[in-house]
Design an enzyme around this catalytic site. Structure first.
Site, PDB file in Angstrom:
ATOM      1  N   CYS A  96       0.820  -1.210   0.000  1.00  0.00           N
ATOM      2  CA  CYS A  96       0.000   0.000   0.000  1.00  0.00           C
ATOM      3  C   CYS A  96       0.856   1.264   0.000  1.00  0.00           C
ATOM      4  O   CYS A  96       0.654   2.163  -0.812  1.00  0.00           O
ATOM      5  CB  CYS A  96      -0.942   0.001   1.198  1.00  0.00           C
ATOM      6  SG  CYS A  96      -1.975   1.464   1.233  1.00  0.00           S
ATOM      7  N   CYS A 101      -1.549   1.680  -3.037  1.00  0.00           N
ATOM      8  CA  CYS A 101      -2.548   2.746  -2.817  1.00  0.00           C
ATOM      9  C   CYS A 101      -1.965   4.156  -2.789  1.00  0.00           C
ATOM     10  O   CYS A 101      -2.486   5.063  -3.439  1.00  0.00           O
ATOM     11  CB  CYS A 101      -3.266   2.557  -1.477  1.00  0.00           C
ATOM     12  SG  CYS A 101      -3.322   0.901  -0.827  1.00  0.00           S
ATOM     13  N   LYS A 153      -0.014   5.339  -6.056  1.00  0.00           N
ATOM     14  CA  LYS A 153      -1.058   5.374  -7.094  1.00  0.00           C
ATOM     15  C   LYS A 153      -1.932   6.609  -6.951  1.00  0.00           C
ATOM     16  O   LYS A 153      -2.182   7.325  -7.905  1.00  0.00           O
ATOM     17  CB  LYS A 153      -1.879   4.080  -6.989  1.00  0.00           C
ATOM     18  CG  LYS A 153      -3.075   3.931  -7.876  1.00  0.00           C
ATOM     19  CD  LYS A 153      -4.368   4.508  -7.356  1.00  0.00           C
ATOM     20  CE  LYS A 153      -4.791   4.163  -5.958  1.00  0.00           C
ATOM     21  NZ  LYS A 153      -5.343   2.842  -5.762  1.00  0.00           N
ATOM     22  N   GLU A 172      -7.414   2.169 -12.878  1.00  0.00           N
ATOM     23  CA  GLU A 172      -6.754   3.299 -12.221  1.00  0.00           C
ATOM     24  C   GLU A 172      -5.536   3.759 -13.027  1.00  0.00           C
ATOM     25  O   GLU A 172      -5.335   4.959 -13.237  1.00  0.00           O
ATOM     26  CB  GLU A 172      -6.345   2.906 -10.797  1.00  0.00           C
ATOM     27  CG  GLU A 172      -7.564   2.733  -9.886  1.00  0.00           C
ATOM     28  CD  GLU A 172      -7.235   2.308  -8.460  1.00  0.00           C
ATOM     29  OE1 GLU A 172      -8.103   2.463  -7.589  1.00  0.00           O
ATOM     30  OE2 GLU A 172      -6.126   1.811  -8.201  1.00  0.00           O
ATOM     31  N   TYR A 217      -9.461  -3.188 -10.726  1.00  0.00           N
ATOM     32  CA  TYR A 217      -9.147  -1.927 -10.042  1.00  0.00           C
ATOM     33  C   TYR A 217      -7.864  -1.295 -10.610  1.00  0.00           C
ATOM     34  O   TYR A 217      -7.833  -0.126 -10.964  1.00  0.00           O
ATOM     35  CB  TYR A 217      -8.788  -2.209  -8.581  1.00  0.00           C
ATOM     36  CG  TYR A 217      -9.860  -2.459  -7.574  1.00  0.00           C
ATOM     37  CD1 TYR A 217     -10.515  -3.674  -7.505  1.00  0.00           C
ATOM     38  CD2 TYR A 217     -10.158  -1.491  -6.622  1.00  0.00           C
ATOM     39  CE1 TYR A 217     -11.455  -3.922  -6.509  1.00  0.00           C
ATOM     40  CE2 TYR A 217     -11.098  -1.725  -5.625  1.00  0.00           C
ATOM     41  CZ  TYR A 217     -11.744  -2.947  -5.576  1.00  0.00           C
ATOM     42  OH  TYR A 217     -12.665  -3.187  -4.602  1.00  0.00           O
ATOM     43  N   GLU A 223     -26.029  15.002  -1.744  1.00  0.00           N
ATOM     44  CA  GLU A 223     -27.424  15.119  -1.284  1.00  0.00           C
ATOM     45  C   GLU A 223     -28.364  14.206  -2.065  1.00  0.00           C
ATOM     46  O   GLU A 223     -29.447  13.861  -1.587  1.00  0.00           O
ATOM     47  CB  GLU A 223     -27.910  16.573  -1.341  1.00  0.00           C
ATOM     48  CG  GLU A 223     -28.075  17.129  -2.736  1.00  0.00           C
ATOM     49  CD  GLU A 223     -28.587  18.579  -2.737  1.00  0.00           C
ATOM     50  OE1 GLU A 223     -29.490  18.891  -1.953  1.00  0.00           O
ATOM     51  OE2 GLU A 223     -28.057  19.395  -3.521  1.00  0.00           O
ATOM     52  N   HIS A 248     -26.899  21.170   0.541  1.00  0.00           N
ATOM     53  CA  HIS A 248     -27.136  21.759  -0.767  1.00  0.00           C
ATOM     54  C   HIS A 248     -26.238  22.963  -1.002  1.00  0.00           C
ATOM     55  O   HIS A 248     -26.072  23.768  -0.095  1.00  0.00           O
ATOM     56  CB  HIS A 248     -28.606  22.182  -0.849  1.00  0.00           C
ATOM     57  CG  HIS A 248     -28.987  22.664  -2.204  1.00  0.00           C
ATOM     58  ND1 HIS A 248     -29.156  21.808  -3.269  1.00  0.00           N
ATOM     59  CD2 HIS A 248     -29.207  23.915  -2.679  1.00  0.00           C
ATOM     60  CE1 HIS A 248     -29.484  22.515  -4.350  1.00  0.00           C
ATOM     61  NE2 HIS A 248     -29.511  23.790  -4.012  1.00  0.00           N
TER      62      HIS A 248
HETATM   63  P1  NDP Z   1      -8.562  -7.843 -10.173  1.00  0.00           P
HETATM   64  O1  NDP Z   1      -8.707  -9.243  -9.739  1.00  0.00           O
HETATM   65  O2  NDP Z   1      -9.407  -6.783  -9.585  1.00  0.00           O
HETATM   66  O3  NDP Z   1      -8.751  -7.766 -11.744  1.00  0.00           O
HETATM   67  C1  NDP Z   1      -8.052  -8.589 -12.620  1.00  0.00           C
HETATM   68  C2  NDP Z   1      -8.457  -8.221 -14.038  1.00  0.00           C
HETATM   69  O4  NDP Z   1      -7.613  -8.918 -14.938  1.00  0.00           O
HETATM   70  C3  NDP Z   1      -9.882  -8.603 -14.371  1.00  0.00           C
HETATM   71  O5  NDP Z   1     -10.416  -7.596 -15.166  1.00  0.00           O
HETATM   72  C4  NDP Z   1      -9.716  -9.905 -15.162  1.00  0.00           C
HETATM   73  O6  NDP Z   1     -10.680 -10.045 -16.160  1.00  0.00           O
HETATM   74  C5  NDP Z   1      -8.387  -9.676 -15.836  1.00  0.00           C
HETATM   75  N1  NDP Z   1      -7.640 -10.892 -16.140  1.00  0.00           N
HETATM   76  C6  NDP Z   1      -7.315 -11.897 -15.288  1.00  0.00           C
HETATM   77  N2  NDP Z   1      -6.567 -12.819 -15.915  1.00  0.00           N
HETATM   78  C7  NDP Z   1      -6.422 -12.398 -17.188  1.00  0.00           C
HETATM   79  C8  NDP Z   1      -5.764 -12.909 -18.331  1.00  0.00           C
HETATM   80  N3  NDP Z   1      -5.109 -14.067 -18.289  1.00  0.00           N
HETATM   81  N4  NDP Z   1      -5.814 -12.197 -19.479  1.00  0.00           N
HETATM   82  C9  NDP Z   1      -6.493 -11.052 -19.537  1.00  0.00           C
HETATM   83  N5  NDP Z   1      -7.139 -10.489 -18.492  1.00  0.00           N
HETATM   84  C10 NDP Z   1      -7.101 -11.166 -17.336  1.00  0.00           C
HETATM   85  O7  NDP Z   1      -7.024  -7.553  -9.994  1.00  0.00           O
HETATM   86  P2  NDP Z   1      -6.155  -6.244  -9.844  1.00  0.00           P
HETATM   87  O8  NDP Z   1      -4.799  -6.703 -10.190  1.00  0.00           O
HETATM   88  O9  NDP Z   1      -6.730  -5.101 -10.608  1.00  0.00           O
HETATM   89  O10 NDP Z   1      -6.267  -5.880  -8.296  1.00  0.00           O
HETATM   90  C11 NDP Z   1      -5.982  -6.864  -7.286  1.00  0.00           C
HETATM   91  C12 NDP Z   1      -6.685  -6.507  -6.001  1.00  0.00           C
HETATM   92  O11 NDP Z   1      -6.049  -5.397  -5.422  1.00  0.00           O
HETATM   93  C13 NDP Z   1      -8.137  -6.077  -6.150  1.00  0.00           C
HETATM   94  O12 NDP Z   1      -9.013  -7.167  -6.126  1.00  0.00           O
HETATM   95  C14 NDP Z   1      -8.347  -5.164  -5.003  1.00  0.00           C
HETATM   96  O13 NDP Z   1      -8.812  -5.900  -3.900  1.00  0.00           O
HETATM   97  C15 NDP Z   1      -6.978  -4.606  -4.715  1.00  0.00           C
HETATM   98  N6  NDP Z   1      -6.895  -3.211  -5.156  1.00  0.00           N
HETATM   99  C16 NDP Z   1      -7.693  -2.278  -4.579  1.00  0.00           C
HETATM  100  C17 NDP Z   1      -7.648  -0.972  -4.974  1.00  0.00           C
HETATM  101  C18 NDP Z   1      -8.545   0.027  -4.349  1.00  0.00           C
HETATM  102  O14 NDP Z   1      -9.111  -0.256  -3.304  1.00  0.00           O
HETATM  103  N7  NDP Z   1      -8.736   1.197  -4.952  1.00  0.00           N
HETATM  104  C19 NDP Z   1      -6.719  -0.524  -6.013  1.00  0.00           C
HETATM  105  C20 NDP Z   1      -5.934  -1.583  -6.569  1.00  0.00           C
HETATM  106  C21 NDP Z   1      -6.028  -2.867  -6.142  1.00  0.00           C
HETATM  107  P3  NDP Z   1     -12.092 -10.780 -15.960  1.00  0.00           P
HETATM  108  O15 NDP Z   1     -13.021  -9.776 -15.411  1.00  0.00           O
HETATM  109  O16 NDP Z   1     -12.444 -11.192 -17.331  1.00  0.00           O
HETATM  110  O17 NDP Z   1     -11.840 -11.936 -15.054  1.00  0.00           O
END
Ligand code: NDP
Length: 458
Positions: A42, A47, A50, A180, A176, A439, A434
């Site tokens: 983080c 976090c 980022k 981002e 996510y 709101e 407001h």
């Molecule tokens: P996520 O699990 O959120 O997303 C992974 C993405 O990659 C999905 O869109 C998935 O697609 C895609 N994907 C997975 N495998 C493949 C592949 N082989 N080829 C192409 N696309 C693929 O992972 P992140 O890495 O974005 O984040 C990890 C975790 O970190 C999050 O779950 C969250 O908990 C945490 N996080 C939180 C944040 C916040 O609170 N603001 C910010 C960043 C991270 P599909 O939908 O098709 O499965």
């Protein structure tokens, strides 16, 4: 038996540091091993950096919007090098705060990679330490699919350290991290192509948020390739060539994979001492964060419960209070609010519409889509979307979702109400502030027509 320590924590990230300093505050003798930097994902490469980059990239829009408010600002220019240097300085400052938190609490920091060598023993750089309890808080790590040329890809780790800003960036994934970083690079002026294997970003989020964000990002200039996979990456004369399963190819300067993260549980001796892992490598724990070995515990992303910093912190704190403070408590993983720092951002708490429809017989949906006031003079066409999901029988608000400026700040407060079990009548009885976007959450009066009811009436 006497041990060297009461608690030995492996990993000085959000969960590990919180557990260690609270345990030490309760009088425990605590050691923390970390092989990289205090602060964990983080603070060091997640976090915090980022969000600093999100702020940086949004300035471009703020300057554009300023014209509508009478400002005449010359075309701004941006230095990636200066941004990264400033970000690194801030991360150094935060890391020092983390060291301070541990040392002020009386915990001993040990530099190096911890390996569990027994139910009460951890080895770091050839030296063995014993402890009554061991806490694994080693987090997770980005996963890049195994395709030819994957070594040319970067992840969010490297994206935060690039020596220069890539002009053409491909982002693979739709979670996510992907949305981002697409917003960051787009805002800083790169040509961004986001490649997703299905049709939509942010699986698991409410459909209105997913659709609204994808349209808004496309309007801001992010080019989406949907239903597309990258099959190989090759070095080109200038940059990289991505081969796509559509038969086409794409030339970019950098390709960033954000295709999920895996728990950091490998090569730590866990299975050898009998710690059970889930099929994805996450450490299996009970509601007390205890593993299958009574003296070994785990918190945070390595357990793959909810991979969010504040959740890891709560898990670490509850563990320390329970086992060192004589205050047993478990973390409630329901109704955890979260935000996506996309542009525009999303804030969410509770059930999505699809989840609510699957669990409840009758639900009402309240939805509002409007142009935020700031967009009137700036001329920006962006819309905010707000949504409440209500159980028609109990009137309880099951979920609240927002896409739009300040959504994370707004949803934090709404999260308290949802967590407390507020009803729609409670929302209605609350006076709005407001003029604000927030709101809308207390002024939505008419549910959207229920498709099930309309069908029944026909
Ligand atoms: P996520 O699990 O959120 O997303 C992974 C993405 O990659 C999905 O869109 C998935 O697609 C895609 N994907 C997975 N495998 C493949 C592949 N082989 N080829 C192409 N696309 C693929 O992972 P992140 O890495 O974005 O984040 C990890 C975790 O970190 C999050 O779950 C969250 O908990 C945490 N996080 C939180 C944040 C916040 O609170 N603001 C910010 C960043 C991270 P599909 O939908 O098709 O499965």
């Amino acid at each position: 038996m006497t041990y060297d320590f009461d608690l030995f924590t492996i990993g000085a990230g959000s969960g590990g540091v919180r557990a260690s300093r609270i345990a030490a505050g309760h009088g425990a003798r605590v050691a923390v091993a970390e092989d990289y930097r205090a602060g964990g994902t983080c603070v060091i490469r997640g976090c915090v950096p980022k969000k600093l980059l999100v702020y940086a990239s949004h300035v471009h829009e703020d300057v554009e919007d300023a014209a509508g408010y009478g400002w005449d600002i010359a075309e701004p220019s941006h230095s990636w090098e200066k941004l990264i240097a400033a970000k690194n300085k801030e991360i150094d400052r935060l890391e020092n705060i983390y060291h301070g938190l541990l040392s002020n609490a009386g915990a001993t920091e040990i530099k190096g990679r911890g390996r569990v060598v027994g139910p009460n023993a951890v080895e770091v750089d050839g030296k063995t330490y014993t402890a009554e309890r061991i806490l694994i808080a080693t987090g997770g790590w980005p996963v890049v699919p195994d395709i030819p040329g994957k070594e040319h890809a970067i992840t969010s780790n490297e994206a935060l350290e690039l020596p220069e800003m890539p002009k053409r960036v491909a982002i693979v994934g739709g979670g996510y991290i992907a949305v981002e970083f697409a917003g960051i690079f787009n805002g800083l002026g790169a040509e961004v192509t986001q490649i997703i294997r299905k049709d939509k970003i942010l699986r698991g989020f409410d459909e209105d948020m997913r659709d609204g964000l994808q349209v808004a990002m496309a309007d801001k200039g992010v080019n989406f390739l949907t239903g597309v996979n990258v099959t190989r990456i090759d070095k080109a004369d200038s940059g990289l060539t991505l081969s796509l399963d559509t038969g086409e190819s794409l030339e970019v300067d950098a390709v960033m994979y954000a295709t999920g993260r895996a728990p950091n549980s490998g090569n730590m001796g866990l299975e050898e001492v009998g710690v059970a892992l889930k099929p994805n490598g996450a450490i299996a724990v009970n509601e007390w964060s205890q593993t299958s070995v009574d003296s070994i515990f785990a918190v945070g992303d390595v357990t793959d419960r909810i991979a969010l910093t504040p959740v890891a912190i709560q898990e670490g704190h509850a563990f320390a209070d329970t086992f060192f403070g004589d205050k047993p408590r478990r973390v409630d993983h329901s109704d955890v609010p979260s935000a996506v720092f996309s542009q525009p951002p999303i804030g969410t708490v509770g059930l999505t519409e699809a989840e609510a429809r699957a669990r409840y017989d009758d639900i009402d949906i309240y939805r509002s889509s409007f142009r935020p006031m700031k967009a009137t003079l700036s001329g920006r066409q962006e819309r905010a979307v707000m949504k409440l999901i209500v159980d028609r029988n109990s009137d309880a608000v099951l979920g609240a979702h927002m896409l739009g400026p300040d959504a994370p700040e707004i949803i934090q407060g709404i999260g308290i109400a949802v967590k407390m079990g507020a009803t729609k009548a409670d929302f209605d009885a609350t006076v709005g502030i407001h003029p604000s976007s927030a709101e809308e959450f207390v002024t939505m009066r008419t549910p959207v027509p229920d498709p099930a009811r309309s069908e029944a009436a026909e």
